[in-house]
Design a protein around this motif. Sequence first.
Motif, PDB file in Angstrom:
ATOM      1  N   SER A  41       0.853  -1.189   0.000  1.00 23.26           N
ATOM      2  CA  SER A  41       0.000   0.000   0.000  1.00 23.26           C
ATOM      3  C   SER A  41       0.889   1.240   0.000  1.00 23.26           C
ATOM      4  O   SER A  41       2.101   1.147   0.189  1.00 23.26           O
ATOM      5  CB  SER A  41      -0.838   0.067   1.281  1.00 23.26           C
ATOM      6  OG  SER A  41      -1.752  -0.964   1.360  1.00 23.26           O
ATOM      7  N   ALA A  42       0.261   2.376  -0.122  1.00 19.49           N
ATOM      8  CA  ALA A  42       0.957   3.650   0.075  1.00 19.49           C
ATOM      9  C   ALA A  42       1.278   3.796   1.566  1.00 19.49           C
ATOM     10  O   ALA A  42       0.643   3.163   2.415  1.00 19.49           O
ATOM     11  CB  ALA A  42       0.056   4.791  -0.372  1.00 19.49           C
ATOM     12  N   THR A  47      -2.657   8.307   1.007  1.00 15.83           N
ATOM     13  CA  THR A  47      -3.806   8.354   0.099  1.00 15.83           C
ATOM     14  C   THR A  47      -4.777   9.459   0.553  1.00 15.83           C
ATOM     15  O   THR A  47      -5.317  10.193  -0.273  1.00 15.83           O
ATOM     16  CB  THR A  47      -4.494   6.985   0.031  1.00 15.83           C
ATOM     17  OG1 THR A  47      -3.491   6.000  -0.242  1.00 15.83           O
ATOM     18  CG2 THR A  47      -5.538   6.926  -1.070  1.00 15.83           C
ATOM     19  N   GLU A  74       1.286   4.410  -4.052  1.00 20.33           N
ATOM     20  CA  GLU A  74       1.829   3.052  -4.086  1.00 20.33           C
ATOM     21  C   GLU A  74       3.084   2.979  -4.957  1.00 20.33           C
ATOM     22  O   GLU A  74       3.928   2.110  -4.765  1.00 20.33           O
ATOM     23  CB  GLU A  74       0.764   2.073  -4.600  1.00 20.33           C
ATOM     24  CG  GLU A  74      -0.190   1.528  -3.539  1.00 20.33           C
ATOM     25  CD  GLU A  74      -1.226   2.513  -3.010  1.00 20.33           C
ATOM     26  OE1 GLU A  74      -1.342   3.625  -3.572  1.00 20.33           O
ATOM     27  OE2 GLU A  74      -1.916   2.181  -2.033  1.00 20.33           O
ATOM     28  N   PHE A 136      -3.763  -1.550  -5.170  1.00 20.54           N
ATOM     29  CA  PHE A 136      -4.798  -0.512  -5.284  1.00 20.54           C
ATOM     30  C   PHE A 136      -4.978   0.050  -6.690  1.00 20.54           C
ATOM     31  O   PHE A 136      -5.756   0.947  -6.898  1.00 20.54           O
ATOM     32  CB  PHE A 136      -4.433   0.586  -4.263  1.00 20.54           C
ATOM     33  CG  PHE A 136      -5.256   1.837  -4.210  1.00 20.54           C
ATOM     34  CD1 PHE A 136      -6.624   1.793  -3.958  1.00 20.54           C
ATOM     35  CD2 PHE A 136      -4.646   3.087  -4.351  1.00 20.54           C
ATOM     36  CE1 PHE A 136      -7.371   2.970  -3.854  1.00 20.54           C
ATOM     37  CE2 PHE A 136      -5.383   4.270  -4.250  1.00 20.54           C
ATOM     38  CZ  PHE A 136      -6.746   4.203  -4.000  1.00 20.54           C
ATOM     39  N   ARG A 150     -10.960   2.376  -1.794  1.00 19.10           N
ATOM     40  CA  ARG A 150     -10.141   2.447  -0.588  1.00 19.10           C
ATOM     41  C   ARG A 150      -9.916   1.053  -0.002  1.00 19.10           C
ATOM     42  O   ARG A 150     -10.828   0.235   0.033  1.00 19.10           O
ATOM     43  CB  ARG A 150     -10.806   3.365   0.450  1.00 19.10           C
ATOM     44  CG  ARG A 150     -10.957   4.815   0.007  1.00 19.10           C
ATOM     45  CD  ARG A 150      -9.668   5.451  -0.529  1.00 19.10           C
ATOM     46  NE  ARG A 150      -8.553   5.407   0.393  1.00 19.10           N
ATOM     47  CZ  ARG A 150      -8.282   6.334   1.302  1.00 19.10           C
ATOM     48  NH1 ARG A 150      -9.072   7.390   1.410  1.00 19.10           N
ATOM     49  NH2 ARG A 150      -7.248   6.225   2.087  1.00 19.10           N
ATOM     50  N   GLY A 151      -8.717   0.830   0.413  1.00 16.55           N
ATOM     51  CA  GLY A 151      -8.366  -0.492   0.943  1.00 16.55           C
ATOM     52  C   GLY A 151      -8.086  -1.508  -0.148  1.00 16.55           C
ATOM     53  O   GLY A 151      -7.937  -2.695   0.104  1.00 16.55           O
ATOM     54  N   GLY A 152      -7.985  -1.034  -1.380  1.00 13.97           N
ATOM     55  CA  GLY A 152      -7.917  -1.928  -2.532  1.00 13.97           C
ATOM     56  C   GLY A 152      -6.641  -2.753  -2.669  1.00 13.97           C
ATOM     57  O   GLY A 152      -6.599  -3.697  -3.461  1.00 13.97           O
ATOM     58  N   SER A 153      -5.618  -2.431  -1.903  1.00 16.10           N
ATOM     59  CA  SER A 153      -4.391  -3.234  -2.005  1.00 16.10           C
ATOM     60  C   SER A 153      -4.621  -4.669  -1.556  1.00 16.10           C
ATOM     61  O   SER A 153      -3.955  -5.583  -2.051  1.00 16.10           O
ATOM     62  CB  SER A 153      -3.269  -2.619  -1.163  1.00 16.10           C
ATOM     63  OG  SER A 153      -2.987  -1.337  -1.632  1.00 16.10           O
ATOM     64  N   ASP A 154      -5.530  -4.863  -0.621  1.00 15.69           N
ATOM     65  CA  ASP A 154      -5.874  -6.235  -0.225  1.00 15.69           C
ATOM     66  C   ASP A 154      -6.348  -7.012  -1.446  1.00 15.69           C
ATOM     67  O   ASP A 154      -5.964  -8.163  -1.666  1.00 15.69           O
ATOM     68  CB  ASP A 154      -7.031  -6.244   0.795  1.00 15.69           C
ATOM     69  CG  ASP A 154      -6.647  -5.626   2.128  1.00 15.69           C
ATOM     70  OD1 ASP A 154      -5.440  -5.525   2.410  1.00 15.69           O
ATOM     71  OD2 ASP A 154      -7.567  -5.250   2.884  1.00 15.69           O
TER      72      ASP A 154
HETATM   73  N1  ASP Z   1      -3.646   3.267  -0.249  1.00 17.08           N
HETATM   74  C1  ASP Z   1      -5.004   2.872  -0.514  1.00 17.08           C
HETATM   75  C2  ASP Z   1      -5.920   3.357   0.599  1.00 17.08           C
HETATM   76  O1  ASP Z   1      -5.487   3.988   1.541  1.00 17.08           O
HETATM   77  C3  ASP Z   1      -5.154   1.420  -0.737  1.00 17.08           C
HETATM   78  C4  ASP Z   1      -4.800   0.554   0.443  1.00 17.08           C
HETATM   79  O2  ASP Z   1      -4.125   0.986   1.372  1.00 17.08           O
HETATM   80  O3  ASP Z   1      -5.198  -0.596   0.438  1.00 17.08           O
HETATM   81  O4  ASP Z   1      -7.099   3.151   0.545  1.00 17.08           O
END
Ligand code: ASP
Length: 411
Positions: A41-42, A47, A74, A136, A150-154
């Motif tokens: 992730s970043a 983000t 990222e 992400f 958001r949270g897309g790195s998972d």
């Molecule tokens: N950097 C992105 C976010 O904060 C993706 C992630 O962290 O999964 O939503």
Amino acid sequence: MALIVQKFGGTSVGSPERIKNVAARVAKFLTQGHQLVVVVSAISGETNRLLALAKEVQPEPDPRELDVVLATGEQVTIGLLCMALLERGIKARSYNGAQVRILTDGAHTKARILKIDEERMRADLAAGTVVVVAGFQGVDADGNITTLGRGGSDTTGVALAAALKADECQIYTDVDGVYTTDPRIVPEARRLESVTFEEMLEMASLGSKVLQIRSVEFAGKYKVRLRVLSSFQDEGEGEGTLITFEDDAKMEQAVISGIAFNRDEAKITVMRVPDRPGIAYAILGPIGEANIDVDMIIQNAGVDGMTDFSFTVHRNEYQKALDVLNKQVKGHIKASDIRGDPKICKVSMVGVGMRTHAGIASRMFRTLSEEGINIQMISTSEIKISVVIDEKYMELAVRALHKAFELDQPA
Ligand code: ASP
Ligand code: MG
């Protein structure tokens, strides 16, 4: 030798020191003979910073350009992690989403992954190189940069694991697994050794923030072996939580696995509407057209040909939903009044054991009544029961339920 995809979240790469720690962890897995694809992730907060920056320039940022800006977070961390690996003498190469070619649809800021090219990654892995991929993000068929929500790195991590048929996808985060509930609210909350994919899906959609819901959907669809672990523990110290498939689960399952909660909702009631065919559509049709997602819906038994109709929406869309109802619906269906309450919360109990155990709901309702908490709405599925209550009782409700169902005791 196994092929492992490891995903590290924003806090795990939050400083140069932490990035070096990630490199050290990767090095350990390499010496055990594994092949590694690492998704990052970043840096935590980045983000949000980029989003705020964009809004300062354009209050409603253009979605295509917003993705161009957001995807940079990222890109920084993949480069830095590769440097840390190279510095240790480990062969590593970074790729952003477009370079891998993580092909997505064109829905900017919430794109879905359609296809992943694996050739480049496979070639690197075969050459003993660690592949580091930006989470992400992806690219659409026209070459536009997209982001996955958001949270897309998972989701990137799980999707890569699925595409590469990896032996395991490890999600490293700042908690050491999935808990029976948020330990910040209930200190006795317990880490679950395993949780079924369906339970995890419910928990993610009901407000548990451990995994992005899409990543869980992906893992279920492609049967990815998924594990949530802490990046701040030494390897071997914690096994984290394994997301299992119900058929494979050998042990007797606990009846309830966890309690999720969500303060992001608001309740709306359309008072005294005629109880006749088409009324639900007359109310929710315009809400759907305005792109507002509806969660729970309740319609009362009609009295004298009239009924009340309640539903919940995301709190961010509460005002918009009220406006739609007042402008387009109220007069049309001759409702007597439209009332709303944004200060509600939803508390949910989740467990596959509910399928085979009766009486869970009544025990839940008794527990809440003993605390004097009024239930405003109820909804159930095979493996969950959710109630809407006044927001001010949320913590009390979660604590009382956690205790009543003995979730602090090992199953
Ligand atoms: N950097 C992105 C976010 O904060 C993706 C992630 O962290 O999964 O939503
Ligand atoms: Mg995350």
